[in-house]
Design a protein around this motif. Structure first.
Motif, mmCIF file in Angstrom:
data_model
loop_
_atom_site.group_PDB
_atom_site.id
_atom_site.type_symbol
_atom_site.label_atom_id
_atom_site.label_comp_id
_atom_site.label_asym_id
_atom_site.label_seq_id
_atom_site.Cartn_x
_atom_site.Cartn_y
_atom_site.Cartn_z
ATOM 1 N N SER A 1 0.810 -1.211 0.000
ATOM 2 C CA SER A 1 0.000 0.000 0.000
ATOM 3 C C SER A 1 0.845 1.263 0.000
ATOM 4 C CB SER A 1 -0.932 -0.001 1.210
ATOM 5 O OG SER A 1 -1.717 1.162 1.225
ATOM 6 N N ALA A 2 1.917 1.281 0.798
ATOM 7 C CA ALA A 2 2.748 2.475 0.929
ATOM 8 C C ALA A 2 3.439 2.852 -0.373
ATOM 9 C CB ALA A 2 3.790 2.271 2.027
ATOM 10 N N SER A 3 3.638 1.906 -1.270
ATOM 11 C CA SER A 3 4.339 2.214 -2.514
ATOM 12 C C SER A 3 3.395 2.535 -3.676
ATOM 13 C CB SER A 3 5.275 1.074 -2.899
ATOM 14 O OG SER A 3 4.544 -0.093 -3.166
ATOM 15 N N LEU A 4 2.079 2.484 -3.426
ATOM 16 C CA LEU A 4 1.110 2.837 -4.469
ATOM 17 C C LEU A 4 1.082 4.345 -4.667
ATOM 18 C CD1 LEU A 4 -0.244 0.197 -5.263
ATOM 19 C CD2 LEU A 4 -2.385 1.087 -4.380
ATOM 20 N N SER A 5 0.914 4.776 -5.887
ATOM 21 C CA SER A 5 0.812 6.208 -6.168
ATOM 22 C C SER A 5 -0.531 6.739 -5.663
ATOM 23 C CB SER A 5 0.926 6.463 -7.670
ATOM 24 O OG SER A 5 -0.247 5.979 -8.330
ATOM 25 N N GLU A 6 -0.604 8.034 -5.472
ATOM 26 C CA GLU A 6 -1.877 8.658 -5.070
ATOM 27 C C GLU A 6 -2.950 8.389 -6.113
ATOM 28 O OE1 GLU A 6 -3.148 10.178 -2.266
ATOM 29 O OE2 GLU A 6 -1.292 9.359 -1.465
ATOM 30 N N GLY B 1 -13.390 5.013 6.490
ATOM 31 C CA GLY B 1 -13.012 3.657 6.893
ATOM 32 C C GLY B 1 -12.506 2.832 5.720
ATOM 33 N N GLU B 2 -13.157 2.978 4.575
ATOM 34 C CA GLU B 2 -12.716 2.246 3.386
ATOM 35 C C GLU B 2 -11.353 2.745 2.910
ATOM 36 O OE1 GLU B 2 -14.147 -0.433 2.350
ATOM 37 O OE2 GLU B 2 -15.980 -0.219 3.527
ATOM 38 N N ARG B 3 -11.157 4.060 2.954
ATOM 39 C CA ARG B 3 -9.849 4.613 2.568
ATOM 40 C C ARG B 3 -8.754 4.111 3.513
ATOM 41 N NH1 ARG B 3 -9.664 8.593 -1.294
ATOM 42 N NH2 ARG B 3 -11.637 9.613 -1.780
ATOM 43 N N ALA B 4 -9.060 4.040 4.808
ATOM 44 C CA ALA B 4 -8.076 3.564 5.785
ATOM 45 C C ALA B 4 -7.717 2.105 5.525
ATOM 46 C CB ALA B 4 -8.612 3.747 7.207
ATOM 47 N N THR B 5 -8.703 1.289 5.188
ATOM 48 C CA THR B 5 -8.443 -0.121 4.877
ATOM 49 C C THR B 5 -7.537 -0.236 3.661
ATOM 50 O OG1 THR B 5 -10.567 -0.810 5.817
ATOM 51 C CG2 THR B 5 -9.519 -2.332 4.278
ATOM 52 N N LEU B 6 -7.808 0.563 2.636
ATOM 53 C CA LEU B 6 -6.989 0.529 1.428
ATOM 54 C C LEU B 6 -5.551 0.983 1.701
ATOM 55 C CD1 LEU B 6 -9.528 1.957 -1.172
ATOM 56 C CD2 LEU B 6 -8.696 -0.397 -1.051
ATOM 57 N N ARG B 7 -5.374 1.878 2.667
ATOM 58 C CA ARG B 7 -4.042 2.417 2.955
ATOM 59 C C ARG B 7 -3.316 1.685 4.083
ATOM 60 N NH1 ARG B 7 -2.510 7.021 0.509
ATOM 61 N NH2 ARG B 7 -4.082 8.105 -0.706
ATOM 62 N N ASP B 8 -3.958 0.685 4.663
ATOM 63 C CA ASP B 8 -3.338 -0.057 5.760
ATOM 64 C C ASP B 8 -2.000 -0.634 5.319
ATOM 65 O OD1 ASP B 8 -2.854 -2.663 7.387
ATOM 66 O OD2 ASP B 8 -4.357 -1.566 8.536
#
Length: 125
Positions: A4-9, A38-45
């Motif tokens: 997730s951390a390496s995905l572009s915005e 909550g959905e954004r947080a799950t995607l960025r976990d």
């Protein structure tokens, strides 16, 4: 595949927009709810990993992907599991075998990493 951390915005925004477009009304109708933050947080976990599905021959990196898959490596009791949280496709790519292909690819990935199980929860309407 990417953490997730390496995905572009742009990829994060695409994933959220597709998830919302495909699932919000289904989840609301089922009484499950859909919370944007909550959905954004799950995607960025930090535990989330992604396959961004881009059509072959797509040379423009800014062009819209065909879909995405989000998965995690989890420990369920004493069992190692590759858990598929999301497999979302745009309308034009559904029904063409892409979802099946992604699941087969994930099965190979799970086997390579010696996972005991693979799990996907399917929302049927």
């Amino acid at each position: 595949h990417a953490a997730s951390a390496s995905l572009s915005e742009a990829d994060h925004d695409f994933c959220f927009a597709l998830l919302k477009r495909n699932m919000e009304s289904l989840r609301l109708d089922a009484g499950w709810g859909f919370n944007d933050s909550g959905e954004r947080a799950t995607l960025r976990d930090e535990e989330s990993h992604f396959l961004i599905l881009r059509p072959s021959g797509q040379e423009d990196a800014a062009a819209s992907p065909a879909g995405f898959c989000m998965y995690r490596w989890i420990l369920e009791g004493e069992c190692t599991v590759l858990y598929v949280y999301e497999l979302q496709l745009t309308a034009e790519y559904r029904g063409k075998g892409l979802g099946k292909f992604v699941m087969q690819l994930l099965e190979l990935l799970a086997n390579k990493h010696k996972m005991q199980f693979m799990m996907l929860t399917v929302f049927k309407n």
